[in-house]
Design a protein around this motif. Structure first.
Motif, PDB file in Angstrom:
ATOM      1  N   LEU A   1       0.746  -1.125   0.047  1.00 41.37           N
ATOM      2  CA  LEU A   1       0.000  -0.212  -0.094  1.00 41.37           C
ATOM      3  C   LEU A   1       0.901   1.366   0.125  1.00 41.37           C
ATOM      4  CD1 LEU A   1      -2.632  -1.100   2.526  1.00 41.37           C
ATOM      5  CD2 LEU A   1      -2.918  -0.820  -0.038  1.00 41.37           C
ATOM      6  N   VAL A   2       1.909   1.304   0.874  1.00 44.08           N
ATOM      7  CA  VAL A   2       2.733   2.491   0.797  1.00 44.08           C
ATOM      8  C   VAL A   2       3.457   2.660  -0.474  1.00 44.08           C
ATOM      9  CG1 VAL A   2       5.231   3.164   1.582  1.00 44.08           C
ATOM     10  CG2 VAL A   2       3.369   2.455   3.125  1.00 44.08           C
ATOM     11  N   ARG A   3       3.981   1.643  -1.092  1.00 43.78           N
ATOM     12  CA  ARG A   3       4.525   1.602  -2.418  1.00 43.78           C
ATOM     13  C   ARG A   3       3.503   2.128  -3.470  1.00 43.78           C
ATOM     14  NH1 ARG A   3       6.080  -3.788  -3.612  1.00 43.78           N
ATOM     15  NH2 ARG A   3       4.016  -3.954  -4.671  1.00 43.78           N
ATOM     16  N   ASP A   4       2.201   1.466  -3.572  1.00 43.99           N
ATOM     17  CA  ASP A   4       1.227   1.876  -4.545  1.00 43.99           C
ATOM     18  C   ASP A   4       0.744   3.169  -4.536  1.00 43.99           C
ATOM     19  OD1 ASP A   4       2.073  -0.801  -5.660  1.00 43.99           O
ATOM     20  OD2 ASP A   4       0.065  -1.728  -4.914  1.00 43.99           O
ATOM     21  N   MET A   5       0.568   3.499  -3.111  1.00 41.63           N
ATOM     22  CA  MET A   5      -0.241   4.836  -2.965  1.00 41.63           C
ATOM     23  C   MET A   5       0.915   5.863  -2.613  1.00 41.63           C
ATOM     24  SD  MET A   5      -3.478   3.474  -0.409  1.00 41.63           S
ATOM     25  CE  MET A   5      -4.244   4.901  -0.397  1.00 41.63           C
ATOM     26  N   ASN A   6       2.121   5.816  -2.641  1.00 46.75           N
ATOM     27  CA  ASN A   6       3.250   6.903  -2.362  1.00 46.75           C
ATOM     28  C   ASN A   6       2.972   7.340  -1.008  1.00 46.75           C
ATOM     29  OD1 ASN A   6       5.754   7.881  -3.298  1.00 46.75           O
ATOM     30  ND2 ASN A   6       4.475   9.798  -3.827  1.00 46.75           N
TER      31      ASN A   6
ATOM     32  N   VAL B   1       9.155 -11.351  -4.501  1.00 45.08           N
ATOM     33  CA  VAL B   1      10.281 -10.907  -3.835  1.00 45.08           C
ATOM     34  C   VAL B   1      11.310 -10.618  -4.967  1.00 45.08           C
ATOM     35  CG1 VAL B   1      12.544 -11.807  -2.835  1.00 45.08           C
ATOM     36  CG2 VAL B   1      10.405 -12.507  -1.858  1.00 45.08           C
ATOM     37  N   VAL B   2      11.289 -11.318  -6.160  1.00 46.49           N
ATOM     38  CA  VAL B   2      12.316 -11.014  -7.378  1.00 46.49           C
ATOM     39  C   VAL B   2      11.684  -9.768  -8.018  1.00 46.49           C
ATOM     40  CG1 VAL B   2      13.110 -11.901  -9.570  1.00 46.49           C
ATOM     41  CG2 VAL B   2      12.944 -13.142  -7.267  1.00 46.49           C
ATOM     42  N   ALA B   3      10.326  -9.675  -8.173  1.00 50.78           N
ATOM     43  CA  ALA B   3       9.785  -8.499  -9.115  1.00 50.78           C
ATOM     44  C   ALA B   3       9.700  -7.224  -8.439  1.00 50.78           C
ATOM     45  CB  ALA B   3       8.308  -8.952  -9.235  1.00 50.78           C
ATOM     46  N   GLU B   4       9.967  -7.197  -7.002  1.00 48.98           N
ATOM     47  CA  GLU B   4       9.900  -6.122  -6.111  1.00 48.98           C
ATOM     48  C   GLU B   4      10.973  -4.779  -6.680  1.00 48.98           C
ATOM     49  OE1 GLU B   4      11.172  -5.950  -2.009  1.00 48.98           O
ATOM     50  OE2 GLU B   4       9.546  -4.368  -1.746  1.00 48.98           O
ATOM     51  N   PRO B   5      12.038  -5.178  -7.024  1.00 45.78           N
ATOM     52  CA  PRO B   5      13.059  -4.022  -7.436  1.00 45.78           C
ATOM     53  C   PRO B   5      12.263  -3.194  -8.610  1.00 45.78           C
ATOM     54  CG  PRO B   5      14.246  -5.919  -6.989  1.00 45.78           C
ATOM     55  CD  PRO B   5      12.800  -6.349  -6.753  1.00 45.78           C
ATOM     56  N   LEU B   6      11.486  -4.101  -9.577  1.00 41.43           N
ATOM     57  CA  LEU B   6      10.923  -3.409 -10.711  1.00 41.43           C
ATOM     58  C   LEU B   6       9.657  -2.469 -10.099  1.00 41.43           C
ATOM     59  CD1 LEU B   6      11.234  -6.026 -13.639  1.00 41.43           C
ATOM     60  CD2 LEU B   6      12.607  -3.990 -13.057  1.00 41.43           C
ATOM     61  N   LEU B   7       8.990  -3.135  -9.395  1.00 42.56           N
ATOM     62  CA  LEU B   7       7.656  -2.426  -8.833  1.00 42.56           C
ATOM     63  C   LEU B   7       8.258  -1.176  -8.284  1.00 42.56           C
ATOM     64  CD1 LEU B   7       5.732  -5.296  -7.233  1.00 42.56           C
ATOM     65  CD2 LEU B   7       5.355  -4.346  -9.392  1.00 42.56           C
ATOM     66  N   ARG B   8       9.262  -1.177  -7.684  1.00 45.00           N
ATOM     67  CA  ARG B   8      10.039   0.247  -6.884  1.00 45.00           C
ATOM     68  C   ARG B   8      10.264   1.157  -7.823  1.00 45.00           C
ATOM     69  NH1 ARG B   8      13.003  -2.801  -2.336  1.00 45.00           N
ATOM     70  NH2 ARG B   8      14.817  -2.697  -3.966  1.00 45.00           N
ATOM     71  N   VAL B   9      10.438   0.978  -8.936  1.00 43.79           N
ATOM     72  CA  VAL B   9      10.816   1.760 -10.093  1.00 43.79           C
ATOM     73  C   VAL B   9       9.672   2.147 -10.728  1.00 43.79           C
ATOM     74  CG1 VAL B   9      13.395   1.463 -10.152  1.00 43.79           C
ATOM     75  CG2 VAL B   9      12.094   0.218 -11.687  1.00 43.79           C
ATOM     76  N   GLY B  10       8.348   1.845 -10.580  1.00 39.92           N
ATOM     77  CA  GLY B  10       7.064   2.033 -11.187  1.00 39.92           C
ATOM     78  C   GLY B  10       6.794   1.107 -12.241  1.00 39.92           C
ATOM     79  N   GLU B  11       7.159  -0.185 -12.505  1.00 43.44           N
ATOM     80  CA  GLU B  11       6.897  -1.091 -13.610  1.00 43.44           C
ATOM     81  C   GLU B  11       5.701  -1.382 -13.194  1.00 43.44           C
ATOM     82  OE1 GLU B  11       7.155  -1.776 -16.568  1.00 43.44           O
ATOM     83  OE2 GLU B  11       9.314  -1.881 -16.508  1.00 43.44           O
TER      84      GLU B  11
END
Lengths: 256, 236
Positions: A195-200, B114-124
């Protein structure tokens, strides 16, 4: 970049006893800050002062409001601050009972916050409530049940849904995983991270659990006797603590 | 060596580190003094030296995990030694990857996430990130039946490959590799060395610790012996 929250020299005493003293920090959009320390370190007092639940003796809590830009929330009028608490701010209590209305259905708990910001259409409110229950993994079939019939973990997830439904920008959390089974804790942590990530979201999380902040917080503030003794990147503070008290705290964690 | 006039991607100068153990008689351990290191894009530099010489400490300092006592650690435009936490976080998100020896994840989260997380963090997008995660998990030969399970109960070699997959899923311009082939069998070791070569070919600057000398010789362009940065015991 303007900080979302700029805290300046917040102090609070209970008579001669220091609650928290001279606390300052900036929190930027999307940042999650953990506040750790033992019982009585002042971390909960600080959180209450920031959220306006407790009146600080001195200092400023400057929030970057949507309309007027940065404003000291401690100088806001009561209605203004209450509006903030219903819109851009959210507060997740340790005990879900403090954050929920136990006599109202799950859907009603979520919908109530929407109505507080002006939603009126019953169908919309119900649909949005169900959507949010889904996001926190509560089945639609439970929408009309009261939280008293929920497990502790479900109650906590419901409280999170109630808080986040209005799309706040800043969330205060007081021991959000405290009192939950470890298996339930893990799921809640993963939910919060998403939620933190998706809603910034920006968040301030008070906890005594170092494992929780390692997984949830970007930055860490360590408090002792009302004072901030150390701040920094979470993994840096935990892996290379500088202050004697932080070193003691980190080395005291039991290994499993 | 390639790209002679390129600016270094990682440049360390005058770096110092000591640990002060307040609760153990305020013992002070000096670990690094005047450490220097420069890594160009496309280059892989191995840190060598006996166990305890400070290889991991230096690597952790580049990542911002250990605090510098003095000096500079430039990664791209950021001086990790003096940057604000949020600058370091942005650097880790976009620029600086790290394959550590330890896997630290939220319990019960599926390996693929777990492996996908770095991409989610850059907005993928989630679907794109998951597809990329599956692709790289297949590449490191992690059996598909494990992808939906949490890696916390995996064997050492399996966890290592999850770490590698997570570290290589995003094309970081700078990478830190701490024993990336340590607990791998021959086939998977070759796969990881292939990933390192590919990262170099696309221009990544890499700092690695490899006890596996043959692996080191295969992918590293230079070696830096960190023993030369160990502080001289001054006349007491």
């Amino acid at each position: 970049m303007t900080p979302l929250l700029a805290v300046r020299n917040i102090s609070k005493s209970y008579g001669s006893i220091i609650g928290c003293a001279d606390v300052s920090f900036d929190l930027y959009p999307g940042e999650v800050m953990g506040v750790v320390g033992e019982s009585g370190s002042g971390k909960s007092t600080l959180l209450s002062c920031l959220a306006g639940h407790l009146e600080a003796d001195a200092g400023e809590v400057i929030f970057d409001t949507r309309v007027d830009g940065p404003k000291d929330t401690l100088k806001m009028s009561e209605p203004e601050r209450r509006m903030l608490g219903r819109t851009d701010w959210a507060f997740v209590h340790q005990s879900a009972r403090d954050g929920l209305r136990m006599g109202v259905s799950a859907g009603g708990n979520v919908g109530e916050r929407l109505m507080a910001v002006g939603a009126r259409h019953y169908g919309d409110i119900r649909a949005k409530a169900i959507d949010w229950l889904g996001r926190v993994e509560i089945s639609e079939t439970r929408v009309d049940d009261r939280p008293t019939t929920f497990s502790g973990g479900m109650q906590q997830r419901l409280q999170i849904a109630r808080n986040l439904v209005t799309g706040p920008r800043l969330v205060f959390m007081d021991e959000p995983t405290g009192g939950l089974d470890v298996s339930v804790q893990a799921r809640l942590l993963d939910l919060l991270r998403g939620l933190v990530r998706d809603m910034n979201l920006s968040a301030i999380i008070v906890t005594h659990d170092l494992a929780v902040v390692r997984l949830l917080a970007d930055r860490l503030m360590v408090m002792k006797d009302g004072h901030v003794v150390e701040t920094g990147l979470t993994d840096q503070v935990l892996d290379d603590p500088q202050h004697a008290y932080t070193q003691l705290l980190v080395s005291s964690v039991l290994q499993v | 060596m390639m790209m002679g006039q390129n600016r270094p991607m990682i440049e360390i100068s005058g770096l110092r580190k000591s640990f002060l153990l307040h609760n153990q008689g305020a013992a002070r351990i000096d670990v690094l003094d005047d450490a220097q290191l420069s890594v160009a894009p496309g280059e892989c530099v191995a840190l060598t030296g006996a166990s305890g010489a400070g290889k991991s400490t230096l690597m952790r300092m580049i990542y911002g995990n250990y605090l510098a006592a003095g000096g500079r650690i430039m990664v791209g435009e950021v001086d990790v030694a003096s940057a604000e936490p949020r600058e370091i976080l942005a650097l880790r998100r976009n620029t600086l990857g790290y394959v550590s020896q330890f896997l630290r994840v939220v319990p019960r989260v599926p390996t693929v996430d777990v492996v996908a997380e770095p991409l989610l963090r850059v907005g993928e997008e989630e679907a794109t990130a998951r597809d990329a995660a599956k692709e790289i998990l297949a590449k490191v030969n992690l059996p598909e039946r494990l992808w939906s399970l949490s890696p916390t109960t995996f064997s050492g070699g399996e966890q290592q490959r999850v770490n590698v997959a997570r570290g290589f899923i995003h094309p970081y311009p700078a990478m830190l590799l701490d024993e990336p082939t340590a607990s791998l069998d021959g086939t998977n070791r070759e796969v990881v060395l292939g990933l390192i070569r590919a990262a170099k070919a696309r221009g990544a600057a890499i700092v690695g610790i490899f006890h596996d000398e043959d692996a080191r010789d295969q992918v590293c362009d230079r070696e830096i012996d960190v023993t030369e940065f160990v502080p001289q015991r001054g006349a007491a």
